[in-house]
Design an enzyme around this catalytic site. Structure first.
Site, PDB file in Angstrom:
ATOM      1  CG  ASP A 311      -2.121  -1.198   1.040  1.00 39.86           C
ATOM      2  OD1 ASP A 311      -2.196  -1.508  -0.019  1.00 39.86           O
ATOM      3  OD2 ASP A 311      -2.518  -1.478   2.244  1.00 39.86           O
ATOM      4  NE  ARG A 342      -3.606   2.113  -4.356  1.00 41.78           N
ATOM      5  CZ  ARG A 342      -3.849   1.646  -3.313  1.00 41.78           C
ATOM      6  NH1 ARG A 342      -2.982   0.949  -2.704  1.00 41.78           N
ATOM      7  NH2 ARG A 342      -4.890   2.263  -2.615  1.00 41.78           N
TER       8      ARG A 342
HETATM    9  C1  S3P Z   1      -5.198  -5.850   3.392  1.00 39.88           C
HETATM   10  C2  S3P Z   1      -4.342  -6.374   2.698  1.00 39.88           C
HETATM   11  C3  S3P Z   1      -3.653  -5.851   1.417  1.00 39.88           C
HETATM   12  C4  S3P Z   1      -3.680  -4.624   1.362  1.00 39.88           C
HETATM   13  C5  S3P Z   1      -5.297  -3.840   1.941  1.00 39.88           C
HETATM   14  C6  S3P Z   1      -5.499  -4.250   3.155  1.00 39.88           C
HETATM   15  C7  S3P Z   1      -5.936  -6.466   4.670  1.00 39.88           C
HETATM   16  O1  S3P Z   1      -4.406  -6.454   0.419  1.00 39.88           O
HETATM   17  O2  S3P Z   1      -3.549  -4.024   0.298  1.00 39.88           O
HETATM   18  O3  S3P Z   1      -4.991  -2.498   1.801  1.00 39.88           O
HETATM   19  O4  S3P Z   1      -6.423  -5.796   5.556  1.00 39.88           O
HETATM   20  O5  S3P Z   1      -5.759  -7.593   4.490  1.00 39.88           O
HETATM   21  P1  S3P Z   1      -4.124  -7.760  -0.423  1.00 39.88           P
HETATM   22  O6  S3P Z   1      -4.243  -8.820   0.796  1.00 39.88           O
HETATM   23  O7  S3P Z   1      -5.340  -8.107  -1.274  1.00 39.88           O
HETATM   24  O8  S3P Z   1      -2.778  -7.555  -1.158  1.00 39.88           O
END
Ligand code: S3P
Length: 428
Positions: A311, A342
């Site tokens: 992120d 992104r």
């Molecule tokens: C998150 C996991 C990440 C992240 C998202 C929040 C979470 O996504 O990008 O902002 O809270 O488990 P991914 O697990 O799909 O990579």
């Protein structure tokens, strides 16, 4: 070379971690008894999670100071009378789907335009292997999702991607399955679900790339203090490093090693970051971060580091634009399926300000160190894009206007106020 922004000075209390706040509401709702959450992130995404669990029959009090959840136990949810609206939140959509597949009722989840474009096949496939009946109401495996509750069977899932949302959806479904459930990932993704499940009393085992849960745990209400979100801290880490003469103290930030890639990258770029007051909260390590400005140089980022900073890549791209030399970001194709694409959005916006940047299939190459000018950038209603360009504007030669800048409400409602306070400028 840089705009003459006054040095940034001060102490910032970073708002609560978004991932941990979601999970605290979910597990508090599935636990028996009262769960109290403090330093909860009052951002739109986490409020979507609260609203969904209220529709599932859980009483949740929110006084801003604290959240009180009156959990009814693993089998205490009731059938919703309305569609569950997950707003902009991928975490709500995917993790809640995992929970709903094993319930004795049917439900439908949806969300905003962005959510309705994000891939759900990644959870539909493994949950279906567990015996779930979960379908997209569209042709493209996206939300709205319709779920008919079923008896589930545990699986040993080998995930093709490192995704905490996929892993957590499967582990949460595993609480309702016959037999154990495990998820193995190519690289370790954030492990907040595993830590919090154990904190609430579930039986969780973790080896290098695998997390496993046993079914039917007795979850009990807990007190949770949410650490500051390192993903929100990242904007002020970048600002403090980039604006000459700055010194910022970021208080009580979560530094879980599955999330701390931004610290490693900032240091590899020459950043000066000190950790003080190292501590731990509910199994989650925390620290205050002291950031002092430094001159940054380009770096290469890929492999197992990517899930630990996924992120933060938009703000890392901004740091790279102002760093001397070339930065290569690779192995990050997941960026295309976040709140916006992104890779494309960062490329378009940074180019518009005069940066030399090439998009690639799985990342971007940024030739930094040349001055950037002002312009109007489009956030595509993606909170992390808006915040990244607000920080870039501290260093551009002319003003930057950000379209739909209020989307920061998703994860950091007080972002512009904090930026105004530490920069002494009312330009935001
Ligand atoms: C998150 C996991 C990440 C992240 C998202 C929040 C979470 O996504 O990008 O902002 O809270 O488990 P991914 O697990 O799909 O990579």
């Amino acid at each position: 070379m840089l705009k003459n922004t006054a040095p940034l000075k001060g102490e910032i209390t970073i708002p609560g971690d978004k991932s941990i706040s979601h999970r605290a509401v979910m597990l508090g709702s599935l636990a028996k008894g009262t769960t109290e959450i403090t330093h909860f992130l009052q951002g739109e995404d986490c409020l979507s999670t609260i609203s969904c669990f209220r529709k599932l029959g859980i009483s949740i009090e929110n006084t801003n100071e604290r959240i009180l959840i009156h959990g009814k136990g693993l089998h205490g949810l009731s059938a919703p009378s309305e569609i569950l609206d997950c707003g902009n939140s991928g975490t709500t959509t995917r993790l809640l789907s995992g929970i709903l597949c094993g319930q004795p009722f049917s439900s439908t989840l949806t969300g905003d335009d962005s959510i309705q474009r994000r891939p759900m096949k990644r959870i539909i496939d493994p949950l279906s292997q567990m015996g779930a009946d979960i379908r997209s109401l569209k042709q493209n495996f996206c939300a709205p999702l319709s779920i008919e509750g079923k008896k589930l069977t545990g699986i040993q899932y080998n995930s093709p991607i490192a995704s905490a949302q996929v892993k957590s959806a499967i582990l949460l479904a595993g609480l309702y399955a016959d037999g154990g459930t495990s998820v193995t990932e190519p690289y370790v993704s954030r492990n907040h679900s595993e830590i919090m499940l154990a904190h609430f009393g579930a039986h969780v085992t973790c080896t290098e790339h695998t997390a496993a849960v046993s079914p039917e745990p007795l979850l009990e209400g807990r007190s949770i203090k949410v650490p500051g979100d390192i993903s929100s801290a990242a904007y002020f880490i970048a600002a403090g490093l980039l604006v000459p003469g700055s010194e910022l103290l970021l208080k009580h930030v979560g530094i879980n090693p599955t999330r701390d890639g931004i610290l490693k990258v900032a240091r590899a770029m020459g950043g000066d970051i000190q950790l003080i007051n190292e501590n731990a909260e509910n199994g989650e390590p925390t620290a205050d971060l002291l950031i002092r400005s430094a001159s940054l140089k380009g770096t290469t980022i890929g492999g197992e580091l990517i899930p630990t900073l996924i992120d933060e890549i938009p703000i890392i791209a901004v740091m790279a634009a102002f760093a001397e030399g070339t930065t290569i970001i690779k192995d990050a194709a997941e960026l295309k399926v976040k709140e916006s694409d992104r890779i494309q959005v960062m490329t378009d916006n940074l180019r518009l300000l005069g940066c030399e940047i090439e998009p690639t299939e799985d990342g971007m190459i940024i030739h930094g160190g040349k001055p950037l000018h002002g312009g109007t950038v489009d956030s595509h209603k993606d909170h992390r894009i808006a915040m990244s360009f607000a920080i870039a504007s501290l260093l551009t030669e002319g003003p930057v206007t950000i379209r739909d800048k209020e989307c920061v409400q998703i994860s950091f409602p007080e972002f512009y106020e904090v930026l105004e306070k530490i920069s002494g400028s009312s330009a935001f």
